[in-house]
Scaffold this motif. Structure first.
Motif, short mmCIF file in Angstrom:
data_model
loop_
_atom_site.label_atom_id
_atom_site.label_comp_id
_atom_site.label_asym_id
_atom_site.label_seq_id
_atom_site.Cartn_x
_atom_site.Cartn_y
_atom_site.Cartn_z
N VAL A 47 11.76 4.73 -16.31
CA VAL A 47 10.83 4.54 -17.42
C VAL A 47 10.57 3.05 -17.59
O VAL A 47 11.50 2.26 -17.81
CB VAL A 47 11.39 5.14 -18.73
N GLY A 48 9.32 2.67 -17.47
CA GLY A 48 8.97 1.27 -17.60
C GLY A 48 7.51 1.06 -17.23
O GLY A 48 6.72 2.00 -17.18
N ARG A 49 7.16 -0.20 -16.95
CA ARG A 49 5.80 -0.54 -16.55
C ARG A 49 5.75 -0.68 -15.03
O ARG A 49 6.60 -1.35 -14.44
CB ARG A 49 5.35 -1.84 -17.22
N SER A 50 4.75 -0.07 -14.42
CA SER A 50 4.64 -0.06 -12.96
C SER A 50 3.39 -0.78 -12.50
O SER A 50 2.36 -0.78 -13.19
CB SER A 50 4.64 1.37 -12.42
N THR A 51 3.49 -1.37 -11.32
CA THR A 51 2.35 -2.00 -10.69
C THR A 51 2.55 -1.96 -9.19
O THR A 51 3.67 -1.76 -8.71
CB THR A 51 2.17 -3.46 -11.17
N ASP A 52 1.47 -2.12 -8.44
CA ASP A 52 1.55 -2.12 -6.99
C ASP A 52 1.44 -3.55 -6.46
O ASP A 52 0.64 -4.35 -6.97
CB ASP A 52 0.42 -1.29 -6.37
N VAL A 53 2.22 -3.84 -5.44
CA VAL A 53 2.11 -5.11 -4.72
C VAL A 53 2.04 -4.79 -3.23
O VAL A 53 2.60 -3.79 -2.77
CB VAL A 53 3.29 -6.06 -5.02
N ARG A 54 1.38 -5.66 -2.51
CA ARG A 54 1.18 -5.42 -1.08
C ARG A 54 2.01 -6.38 -0.24
O ARG A 54 2.18 -7.55 -0.60
CB ARG A 54 -0.31 -5.55 -0.72
N VAL A 55 2.49 -5.83 0.86
CA VAL A 55 3.12 -6.62 1.91
C VAL A 55 2.34 -6.31 3.18
O VAL A 55 1.55 -5.36 3.22
CB VAL A 55 4.61 -6.27 2.05
N PRO A 56 2.52 -7.09 4.25
CA PRO A 56 1.70 -6.85 5.44
C PRO A 56 1.81 -5.45 6.03
O PRO A 56 0.87 -4.98 6.67
CB PRO A 56 2.20 -7.91 6.43
N TRP A 57 2.93 -4.77 5.81
CA TRP A 57 3.08 -3.44 6.41
C TRP A 57 2.88 -2.29 5.41
O TRP A 57 3.12 -1.13 5.76
CB TRP A 57 4.44 -3.29 7.09
#
Length: 338
Positions: A47-57
């Motif tokens: 339970v919390g705040r979610s976000t997406d981050v990108r890496v090269p793969w």
């Protein structure tokens, strides 16, 4: 005497309670030291705040909790102020299999929590990359932070480039990783254009070259090359160069053995920074591609438009003339837009 006892009893009770309070307060456990790490098994959503981050793969979902007062550790309940972080691999479709050199491995992102000006690395949130493979799943870790911390962030560093997540809002500052978010899908390829022969040589109808481009993609990062220089990208082209197995010369038809072909590539006036066989990226258990596609990597401007890839095949052919073997050389060039 009774009046004295009546007065003393309440006073003694008050004193006893006060003493017990002091004794209990002295026995309270101190707050867990900032930077203390607590690993936890992932047993569902955090339970919390979610976000997406990108890496090269691929793409990672990062979830951060509100500060909590207690966390269950291996040695019992810990008290203080803790932030929980969970990282889950959501997608690897952005990863192009040829986005690495044959001897290169994918890297792991390094996660840390920063409270005001103090940082603590979170090793339990690593372990995604294993050579050229990426392990699926989710990982979770808590870290104790100062109770009076004014700003708490989660950082993710990948090969020297850092992205920052605000723990309170889940807002992401992507910084120099911005090209990962703008990377286009690989463009489909197509057949190469007409053959251009050097003087004195020409094609043989049943020995035409099967040249075609499989795909082309601009990438900010290639494992083994690292991040492209500022304002540049890596153009990764997978091409089957083919090569004529014979050509017509002044004295007749010259047969070209496999060892008689030398292929090179150009993009305008630029030479590639790397050329390697796509088969070299396959695991030992995989069957190699009989067409032997090649991966050609160029450094190009970030705002480049389509350009022509030149595939240059230098041929050394043999002609049996009685008891004598004659040799001749020829150059054939084909182009493809990438």
């Amino acid at each position: 005497m009774r009046k004295v006892l009546i007065v003393l009893v309440p006073l003694l009770l008050i004193a006893a309670l006060a003493g017990a309070g002091v004794w209990l307060s002295q026995r309270e456990e101190p707050a867990t030291a900032a930077g203390t790490l607590v690993d936890q098994q992932v047993d569902g959503l955090l339970v919390g705040r979610s976000t997406d981050v990108r890496v090269p793969w691929g793409r990672l979902q990062v979830t951060t909790t509100e500060p909590v007062d207690t966390v269950e550790g291996d040695d019992g309940t810990l008290e203080g102020s803790f932030i929980g972080i969970q990282v889950e691999l959501r997608d690897t479709e952005d990863s192009v299999p040829v986005d690495r050199l044959p001897d290169a491995s994918f890297l792991d992102p390094v996660f840390s929590v920063v409270a005001d000006d103090e940082a603590w690395e979170l090793p339990a949130l690593s372990g995604w990359a294993d050579g050229a493979e990426v392990e699926p799943g989710a990982r979770r870790q808590y870290v104790a932070v100062p109770q009076d911390a004014e700003e708490v962030t989660v950082t993710m560093e990948y090969d020297g480039v850092t992205q920052t997540i605000d723990a309170a809002t889940a807002d992401v500052t992507i910084g120099d990783a911005a090209p990962l978010y703008d990377a286009p899908f690989p463009a489909p390829g197509g057949p190469c254009g007409d053959q251009l022969w050097s003087t004195g040589a020409s094609a043989v109808d049943d020995a035409v070259s099967g040249c075609f481009v499989r795909s082309a993609a601009t990438r900010p990062y290639v494992a083994g090359l690292g991040w492209a220089p500022e304002d540049s990208r890596w153009l990764v082209v997978t091409v089957v160069p083919g090569a004529p197995t014979a050509f017509e010369g002044r004295r007749g038809t010259y047969e070209v053995p496999a060892s008689g072909v030398e292929t090179s590539y150009g993009l305008g006036f630029e030479e590639p920074v790397e050329v390697y066989a796509a088969n070299d990226l396959l695991p030992d258990s995989a069957e190699p591609d009989p067409l032997d596609p090649q991966v050609v990597v160029f450094e190009v401007p970030a705002d480049r438009g389509p350009g022509q890839l030149d595939i240059r095949s230098r041929l050394t052919g043999e002609l049996q003339d009685g008891r004598r073997t004659r040799t001749a050389r020829a150059l054939v060039v084909q182009g493809a837009f990438v």
